[in-house]
Design a protein around this motif. Structure first.
Motif, PDB file in Angstrom:
ATOM      1  N   GLU A  81      -7.882 -12.678   1.922  1.00 49.83           N
ATOM      2  CA  GLU A  81      -8.139 -11.254   1.749  1.00 49.83           C
ATOM      3  C   GLU A  81      -7.150 -10.631   0.764  1.00 49.83           C
ATOM      4  O   GLU A  81      -7.507  -9.738  -0.012  1.00 49.83           O
ATOM      5  CB  GLU A  81      -8.074 -10.537   3.095  1.00 49.83           C
ATOM      6  CG  GLU A  81      -9.251 -10.847   4.006  1.00 49.83           C
ATOM      7  CD  GLU A  81      -9.123 -10.160   5.351  1.00 49.83           C
ATOM      8  OE1 GLU A  81      -9.742  -9.095   5.527  1.00 49.83           O
ATOM      9  OE2 GLU A  81      -8.392 -10.688   6.209  1.00 49.83           O
ATOM     10  N   ILE A  85      -7.901  -8.747  -2.995  1.00 46.14           N
ATOM     11  CA  ILE A  85      -7.306  -7.507  -3.515  1.00 46.14           C
ATOM     12  C   ILE A  85      -6.711  -7.761  -4.893  1.00 46.14           C
ATOM     13  O   ILE A  85      -6.870  -6.957  -5.823  1.00 46.14           O
ATOM     14  CB  ILE A  85      -6.240  -6.976  -2.541  1.00 46.14           C
ATOM     15  CG1 ILE A  85      -6.873  -6.553  -1.216  1.00 46.14           C
ATOM     16  CG2 ILE A  85      -5.474  -5.798  -3.163  1.00 46.14           C
ATOM     17  CD1 ILE A  85      -5.873  -6.200  -0.124  1.00 46.14           C
ATOM     18  N   LYS A  88      -9.206  -7.846  -7.712  1.00 50.61           N
ATOM     19  CA  LYS A  88      -9.692  -6.498  -8.037  1.00 50.61           C
ATOM     20  C   LYS A  88      -8.667  -5.746  -8.886  1.00 50.61           C
ATOM     21  O   LYS A  88      -9.036  -5.016  -9.813  1.00 50.61           O
ATOM     22  CB  LYS A  88      -9.985  -5.720  -6.757  1.00 50.61           C
ATOM     23  CG  LYS A  88     -11.203  -6.238  -5.997  1.00 50.61           C
ATOM     24  CD  LYS A  88     -11.420  -5.464  -4.700  1.00 50.61           C
ATOM     25  CE  LYS A  88     -12.618  -6.015  -3.936  1.00 50.61           C
ATOM     26  NZ  LYS A  88     -12.836  -5.311  -2.642  1.00 50.61           N
ATOM     27  N   ASP A 383      -1.441   2.523   0.106  1.00 47.12           N
ATOM     28  CA  ASP A 383      -2.622   3.233   0.587  1.00 47.12           C
ATOM     29  C   ASP A 383      -3.369   3.928  -0.548  1.00 47.12           C
ATOM     30  O   ASP A 383      -4.597   3.806  -0.673  1.00 47.12           O
ATOM     31  CB  ASP A 383      -2.232   4.262   1.645  1.00 47.12           C
ATOM     32  CG  ASP A 383      -1.811   3.631   2.959  1.00 47.12           C
ATOM     33  OD1 ASP A 383      -1.594   2.397   2.988  1.00 47.12           O
ATOM     34  OD2 ASP A 383      -1.685   4.358   3.957  1.00 47.12           O
ATOM     35  N   LEU A 386      -4.992   1.304  -2.985  1.00 45.29           N
ATOM     36  CA  LEU A 386      -6.168   0.661  -2.415  1.00 45.29           C
ATOM     37  C   LEU A 386      -7.336   1.642  -2.335  1.00 45.29           C
ATOM     38  O   LEU A 386      -8.498   1.254  -2.529  1.00 45.29           O
ATOM     39  CB  LEU A 386      -5.850   0.099  -1.038  1.00 45.29           C
ATOM     40  CG  LEU A 386      -4.894  -1.103  -1.002  1.00 45.29           C
ATOM     41  CD1 LEU A 386      -4.696  -1.581   0.434  1.00 45.29           C
ATOM     42  CD2 LEU A 386      -5.410  -2.240  -1.872  1.00 45.29           C
ATOM     43  N   ALA A 387      -7.031   2.889  -2.053  1.00 49.41           N
ATOM     44  CA  ALA A 387      -8.088   3.905  -2.040  1.00 49.41           C
ATOM     45  C   ALA A 387      -8.724   4.035  -3.423  1.00 49.41           C
ATOM     46  O   ALA A 387      -9.945   4.173  -3.553  1.00 49.41           O
ATOM     47  CB  ALA A 387      -7.525   5.245  -1.576  1.00 49.41           C
ATOM     48  N   TYR A 391     -11.236   1.060  -1.307  1.00 44.05           N
ATOM     49  CA  TYR A 391     -11.070   0.763   0.115  1.00 44.05           C
ATOM     50  C   TYR A 391     -11.070   2.055   0.923  1.00 44.05           C
ATOM     51  O   TYR A 391     -10.469   3.055   0.519  1.00 44.05           O
ATOM     52  CB  TYR A 391      -9.767   0.000   0.361  1.00 44.05           C
ATOM     53  CG  TYR A 391      -9.788  -1.441  -0.112  1.00 44.05           C
ATOM     54  CD1 TYR A 391     -10.130  -2.467   0.751  1.00 44.05           C
ATOM     55  CD2 TYR A 391      -9.460  -1.759  -1.432  1.00 44.05           C
ATOM     56  CE1 TYR A 391     -10.149  -3.798   0.318  1.00 44.05           C
ATOM     57  CE2 TYR A 391      -9.478  -3.067  -1.876  1.00 44.05           C
ATOM     58  CZ  TYR A 391      -9.822  -4.088  -0.998  1.00 44.05           C
ATOM     59  OH  TYR A 391      -9.840  -5.395  -1.438  1.00 44.05           O
ATOM     60  N   THR A 392     -11.727   2.028   2.084  1.00 47.93           N
ATOM     61  CA  THR A 392     -11.751   3.188   2.957  1.00 47.93           C
ATOM     62  C   THR A 392     -10.510   3.201   3.844  1.00 47.93           C
ATOM     63  O   THR A 392      -9.773   2.213   3.934  1.00 47.93           O
ATOM     64  CB  THR A 392     -12.992   3.166   3.859  1.00 47.93           C
ATOM     65  OG1 THR A 392     -12.901   2.046   4.758  1.00 47.93           O
ATOM     66  CG2 THR A 392     -14.271   3.057   3.026  1.00 47.93           C
ATOM     67  N   GLU A 393     -10.264   4.332   4.498  1.00 46.30           N
ATOM     68  CA  GLU A 393      -9.109   4.447   5.392  1.00 46.30           C
ATOM     69  C   GLU A 393      -9.168   3.401   6.497  1.00 46.30           C
ATOM     70  O   GLU A 393      -8.156   2.801   6.858  1.00 46.30           O
ATOM     71  CB  GLU A 393      -9.042   5.848   6.002  1.00 46.30           C
ATOM     72  CG  GLU A 393      -8.607   6.930   5.028  1.00 46.30           C
ATOM     73  CD  GLU A 393      -8.405   8.262   5.721  1.00 46.30           C
ATOM     74  OE1 GLU A 393      -8.283   8.277   6.975  1.00 46.30           O
ATOM     75  OE2 GLU A 393      -8.361   9.296   5.030  1.00 46.30           O
ATOM     76  N   GLU A 395     -10.694   0.502   6.412  1.00 48.51           N
ATOM     77  CA  GLU A 395     -10.476  -0.837   5.840  1.00 48.51           C
ATOM     78  C   GLU A 395      -8.989  -1.062   5.564  1.00 48.51           C
ATOM     79  O   GLU A 395      -8.467  -2.159   5.801  1.00 48.51           O
ATOM     80  CB  GLU A 395     -11.284  -0.979   4.547  1.00 48.51           C
ATOM     81  CG  GLU A 395     -12.783  -1.129   4.785  1.00 48.51           C
ATOM     82  CD  GLU A 395     -13.577  -1.097   3.499  1.00 48.51           C
ATOM     83  OE1 GLU A 395     -14.656  -1.731   3.455  1.00 48.51           O
ATOM     84  OE2 GLU A 395     -13.140  -0.428   2.530  1.00 48.51           O
ATOM     85  N   ILE A 396      -8.308  -0.042   5.069  1.00 47.81           N
ATOM     86  CA  ILE A 396      -6.868  -0.157   4.813  1.00 47.81           C
ATOM     87  C   ILE A 396      -6.116  -0.356   6.120  1.00 47.81           C
ATOM     88  O   ILE A 396      -5.211  -1.192   6.217  1.00 47.81           O
ATOM     89  CB  ILE A 396      -6.348   1.089   4.062  1.00 47.81           C
ATOM     90  CG1 ILE A 396      -6.970   1.159   2.665  1.00 47.81           C
ATOM     91  CG2 ILE A 396      -4.830   1.061   3.955  1.00 47.81           C
ATOM     92  CD1 ILE A 396      -6.696   2.459   1.933  1.00 47.81           C
ATOM     93  N   LEU A 399      -6.536  -3.916   7.192  1.00 49.04           N
ATOM     94  CA  LEU A 399      -5.704  -4.820   6.385  1.00 49.04           C
ATOM     95  C   LEU A 399      -4.248  -4.762   6.855  1.00 49.04           C
ATOM     96  O   LEU A 399      -3.565  -5.797   6.892  1.00 49.04           O
ATOM     97  CB  LEU A 399      -5.792  -4.440   4.910  1.00 49.04           C
ATOM     98  CG  LEU A 399      -7.138  -4.734   4.210  1.00 49.04           C
ATOM     99  CD1 LEU A 399      -7.171  -4.059   2.842  1.00 49.04           C
ATOM    100  CD2 LEU A 399      -7.361  -6.245   4.079  1.00 49.04           C
TER     101      LEU A 399
END
Length: 405
Positions: A81, A85, A88, A383, A386-387, A391-393, A395-396, A399
């Motif tokens: 995972e 990241i 990306k 945070d 990743l947003a 990535y959603t809250e 999903e973060i 992780l």
């Protein structure tokens, strides 16, 4: 800020000085540096070589300096995972800075060959102590190690039978932890230009020990070719040279004079009201340079003690004399020339408060340098970044729960 690299996106994977400083050099020109760090530990430079008051853990003076103007994102690159990241992040990157031991990123599956498959035009800059190839490439190093291999730390055995450093190694080199990153930053900038013209990425690597040798180029040619140049190949004066030495001024400050060419010497003698000294020495006018002997030292000592440093510099600047102040560290905050050049600036840090730090030396008319982003806490920008990647809250949060970020 001149922002000469504004818009360039850089991933930095590094700990300690060499990779960190490479990133700082690019960040100071407003490249967007994403510093990737392992969750929970990160770059241990934060806790290395002291802490800035109020001594809150994680704020070493070195970290505050070399990680300024960066964002910190934590990712566990040993996990699938975490690698997702990374890929990306890489898709939007222009440069990858590798400050790790040779082979470290390859073991993780994110080395240059792996990155090229995802991002063919990536510019991959690798900086190590002794180089990424060669018999010593896997030897861990610190700053002096890089210089030692490069020949700056000449040694001899003293009367106790102990090895000691002596002063006849390569000179003019600087420290490997600084010059290696500077050469790599230069290479990255050149590679960005080539990519703009050709569309091609590249792999670059700099061994800091190699950079030390390159920086000492004057000493290299003199010492390695002494049989052709002569015994005095270094061309440098002895410690008692009269015309190239340090002198105290009336106000207890110091000057360095370098009046070895006859025209500079004559300008000096006239400007201080001592034309009688123009022909001092034996045949100086017949030489390309004349260092002046020890007998000149007390004469010039008495001359320089008659005026303050500022008074002398006003005279010398107007009369074409090769003389400069010999600044002490505290003069960085009060010398009028250094203040004008803004060689140090204040960095406002949320924990440490205002700190004096070395500024960026590249000047662009109409632009002033400033630290626009404080050195980040570990994962400070995870945070938000990743947003930005989508990535959603929730999903973060997941992780984080798994220890991926």
């Amino acid at each position: 800020m001149a922002g000469l690299l504004k818009g360039v996106k850089v991933i930095e994977s590094a700990m300690l000085f060499t990779g960190d400083y490479t990133g700082q050099l690019l960040a100071d020109e407003e490249a967007d540096i994403i510093k990737l760090e392992a969750p929970g530990r990160g770059d241990y430079l934060r806790d290395f070589l002291g802490q800035v008051k109020p001594h809150k853990k994680g704020h070493s003076p070195m970290h505050i300096t070399v990680n300024r103007n960066k964002r910190s994102v934590t990712v566990n690159l040993k996990s699938d995972e975490g690698k997702d990241i990374f890929w990306k992040i890489l898709k939007n990157a222009d440069v990858f800075i590798d400050g790790n031991m040779p082979g470290a990123t390859e073991k993780l599956g994110i080395g240059y060959e792996d990155q090229k498959k995802v991002k063919p035009d990536i510019i991959y800059g690798h900086v190590t102590g002794l180089g990424a190839t060669g018999p010593y490439s896997m030897s861990p190093t610190h700053g002096l190690s890089m210089n030692a291999l490069a020949g700056t730390e000449a040694c001899a055995v003293d009367d106790r039978g102990l090895a000691v450093r002596v002063g006849d190694g390569l000179t003019g080199a600087g420290m490997g932890i600084s010059v290696g990153p500077m050469y790599l930053a230069y290479g990255i900038a050149a590679a960005l230009y080539r990519r703009e013209k050709t569309g091609k990425g590249t792999y670059l690597e700099v061994g800091c020990s190699d950079a030390v040798v390159a920086q000492a180029w004057i000493s290299v040619i003199n010492k390695l070719n002494a049989d052709k140049i002569g015994a005095d190949a270094s061309g440098m004066p002895g410690p008692e040279s009269g015309k190239s030495n340090f002198y105290e001024t009336k106000d207890g400050r110091f000057l360095l004079i370098w009046l070895i060419e006859q025209h500079f010497w004559e300008n000096f003698c006239r400007s201080v009201g001592r034309p009688d000294l123009i022909d001092y020495g034996n045949g100086s006018k017949d030489k390309v340079v004349d260092w002046g002997d020890e007998s000149l030292r007390p004469i010039l000592r008495d001359v320089f003690l008659t005026r303050t440093l500022d008074e002398w510099m006003e005279i010398f600047a107007a009369n074409d004399c090769a003389i400069v102040p010999a600044s002490q560290p505290e003069d960085l905050l009060k010398d009028k020339h250094l203040l004008h050049r803004e060689v140090v600036v204040v960095q406002d840090h949320p924990t440490a408060g205002p700190l004096w730090v070395a500024a960026h030396p590249i000047k662009v008319p109409g632009e002033r340098y400033s630290v626009y982003r404080h050195a980040p806490a570990l994962g400070e920008h995870t945070d938000s970044y990743l947003a930005d990647l989508g990535y959603t809250e929730s999903e973060i949060a997941d992780l984080k729960r798994k220890g991926i970020v």
